[in-house]
Design an enzyme around this catalytic site. Structure first.
Site, PDB file in Angstrom:
ATOM      1  CB  ILE A  99      32.993   6.472 -19.351  1.00  0.00           C
ATOM      2  CG1 ILE A  99      33.670   6.305 -20.722  1.00  0.00           C
ATOM      3  CG2 ILE A  99      31.762   7.359 -19.440  1.00  0.00           C
ATOM      4  CD1 ILE A  99      32.803   5.553 -21.728  1.00  0.00           C
ATOM      5  N   GLY A 102      42.365   3.296 -19.332  1.00  0.00           N
ATOM      6  CA  GLY A 102      43.002   2.076 -19.797  1.00  0.00           C
ATOM      7  C   GLY A 102      44.438   1.987 -19.349  1.00  0.00           C
ATOM      8  CB  SER A 103      47.168  -0.309 -20.423  1.00  0.00           C
ATOM      9  OG  SER A 103      46.982  -0.096 -21.812  1.00  0.00           O
ATOM     10  CE  LYS A 106      43.742  10.190 -17.149  1.00  0.00           C
ATOM     11  NZ  LYS A 106      43.771  11.463 -16.395  1.00  0.00           N
ATOM     12  CB  VAL A 107      37.587   5.788 -22.343  1.00  0.00           C
ATOM     13  CG1 VAL A 107      36.444   5.653 -23.342  1.00  0.00           C
ATOM     14  CG2 VAL A 107      38.702   4.803 -22.676  1.00  0.00           C
ATOM     15  CG  ASP A 216      45.248  -7.971 -22.481  1.00  0.00           C
ATOM     16  OD1 ASP A 216      45.390  -8.830 -21.577  1.00  0.00           O
ATOM     17  OD2 ASP A 216      45.269  -6.753 -22.252  1.00  0.00           O
TER      18      ASP A 216
END
Length: 486
Positions: A99, A102-103, A106-107, A216
């Site tokens: 889904i 990120g920096s 992964k997710v 952030d």
């Protein structure tokens, strides 16, 4: 309540939701890109901040849950039971779909096989973290997440590792991040933005009590749950400061970074503190209301030029916004941190938030104005395509790949390693990574405590482990040097 057309525009020269002439909204994570107008008859999200453009359904989430529920219920009788003494690991989870990205991770959505609870799982490749000098950031994020839990944070439940990756299993929030909704041209009402400000105020007040500066806060890092409540995530550049200390590192996403961060970097001085996160909330709130940020700042801007910018450029506020909202934004976007609104008490005293029931808010009893469409999974569908087609080491093939690598490693002389430095780093991560299980921790806290037996007398003094040394998070040290971020 104003109409959707009123909430974006500031003049007749620019259409609602459009930047001023000559200032196109940049693409990418720093700012949303403009989308084509909606097709006739397209569904609109329920909100006092409504939606002008909704994409076609990316994913029939409700149907998927129903289908998965029926197939999983049949398997409930043979649901695995894991040894409570065993550390949680990759095999304890079923991977459902990718889904996000990120920096440096992964997710994906996962389901824990024994409890059938759903989570989001972030995974970071060890070798890539070493090559990008991100090991310390991952370890710092783990250290922070293991110590905190709050209703408006994305909380960590498990952390573990294997030969390739480090894993963090966190709350699953299906409403998407605020960046995604900006890119879908959602028009957020003042009431909705007020709620986000309040929920972030409670989160930041909690973090301050834990001595944490997030550094952030931005739409990308604020996730909505299915009901529309906001949750702060991504602590990989957060820092912990003790009483009286100040942070000094240049850290954050430039368009959302407070002026004192740039000033401290260029001119030195005393550094910065918790006020920087409240500035970021102000930038985010302004962007949600107007569609672009108060200052035209991009990642390519030189730091020196930004110090000058804050002293020469004034923020423009939309005449149709309420005077209370403008006053609140002015206080959040005050350049001097000493005069900035930067505490929960300051927020609670703001006229724009005079009617907020804070006790109800902290229990999520205040209904959000914007509720994400429950028929969609609010993410870019290309993430799953990348994982399935472009990813050289896809997660769903991990078990077979690790078995193959193990067989190959056993047949190869270890003295012929091509990269001793990399292997030393990988070994250090394997040794120092902190495994975490919040579920087990909660169970142990709920158990009745038995009285401790009286200490036995000892003839000789035994060495006592230093408390500071025991609580300090181990790092790779000289093997994998990473820049700190005080």
């Amino acid at each position: 309540m104003r109409s959707g057309a009123e909430r974006r525009g500031s003049s007749a020269a620019a259409s609602p939701g459009s930047p001023p002439p000559g200032r196109a909204r940049p693409a990418g994570s720093d700012a949303p890109s403009a989308l084509p107008p909606p097709a006739a008859g397209q569904p609109r999200a329920r909100d006092s901040g409504d939606v002008r453009s909704q994409p076609r359904p990316l994913f029939q989430w409700s149907k998927w849950k129903k289908r998965m529920g029926s197939s999983m219920s049949a398997a409930t009788a043979r649901r695995p039971v894991f040894d409570d003494k065993e550390d949680v690991n990759f095999d304890h989870f079923q991977i459902l779909r990718a889904i996000g990205k990120g920096s440096f991770g992964k997710v994906c959505i996962v389901q824990k096989r024994d409890t059938e609870k759903m989570y989001a799982m972030k995974y970071m490749n060890k070798q890539q973290c070493i090559e990008r000098d991100e090991v310390r950031n991952v370890f710092r994020e783990l250290e922070i997440l293991q110590e905190i839990e709050h209703v408006f944070l994305v909380n960590l439940w498990y952390s573990f590792q294997d030969e390739e990756d480090m894993f963090m299993v966190v709350d699953l929030l299906l409403g998407g991040d605020l960046r995604y909704h900006l890119q879908q041209n959602v028009q957020f009402s003042e009431d909705t933005v007020r709620l986000y400000i309040c929920e972030m105020a409670l989160a930041l007040d909690y973090l301050r009590g834990q001595h944490i500066i997030h550094r952030d806060v931005k739409p990308d890092n604020i996730l909505l749950d299915e009901r529309g409540h906001a949750h702060l995530t991504d602590f990989n550049i957060a820092t912990i400061i003790k009483d009286g200390e100040r942070a000094t590192a240049l850290a954050g996403t430039k368009p959302y970074m407070a002026p004192e961060i740039f000033h401290s970097f260029v001119n030195g001085g005393t550094g910065y503190s918790f006020e920087v996160d409240w500035w970021s909330v102000g930038v985010m709130a302004y962007e949600l209301l107007r569609g672009w940020r108060p200052y035209d700042i991009h990642s390519s801007n030189a730091v020196e030029s930004l110090v000058q910018l804050f002293s020469t450029v004034s923020v423009q506020y939309v005449p149709t916004w309420s005077k209370e909202m403008v006053a609140l934004l002015r206080k959040l976007l005050t350049v001097n941190p000493e005069h900035r609104l930067s505490s929960l008490q300051d927020v609670q005293a703001a006229p724009a938030l005079a009617g907020v029931l804070w006790d109800h808010l902290s229990e999520k009893r205040v209904e959000p104005g914007f509720v994400p469409n429950k028929g969609r999974l609010h993410c870019d569908p290309t993430f799953e395509l990348e994982e399935m087609i472009l990813e050289s080491r896809p997660l769903h093939k991990k078990k077979k790949r690790l078995a193959k690598n193990k067989s190959r490693d056993n047949s190869r002389d270890s003295s012929q390693s091509e990269n001793d430095y990399l292997q030393d780093c990988l070994d250090a991560i394997q040794q120092d990574f902190v495994i975490f299980n919040r579920e087990k921790l909660k169970r142990s806290q709920d158990l009745p405590r038995e009285p401790l037996p009286a200490p036995e007398s000892r003839d000789a003094a035994e060495p006592v482990e230093d408390e500071a040394e025991r609580s300090a998070l181990p790092m790779c040290g000289p093997i994998c040097p990473s820049a700190g971020s005080g």
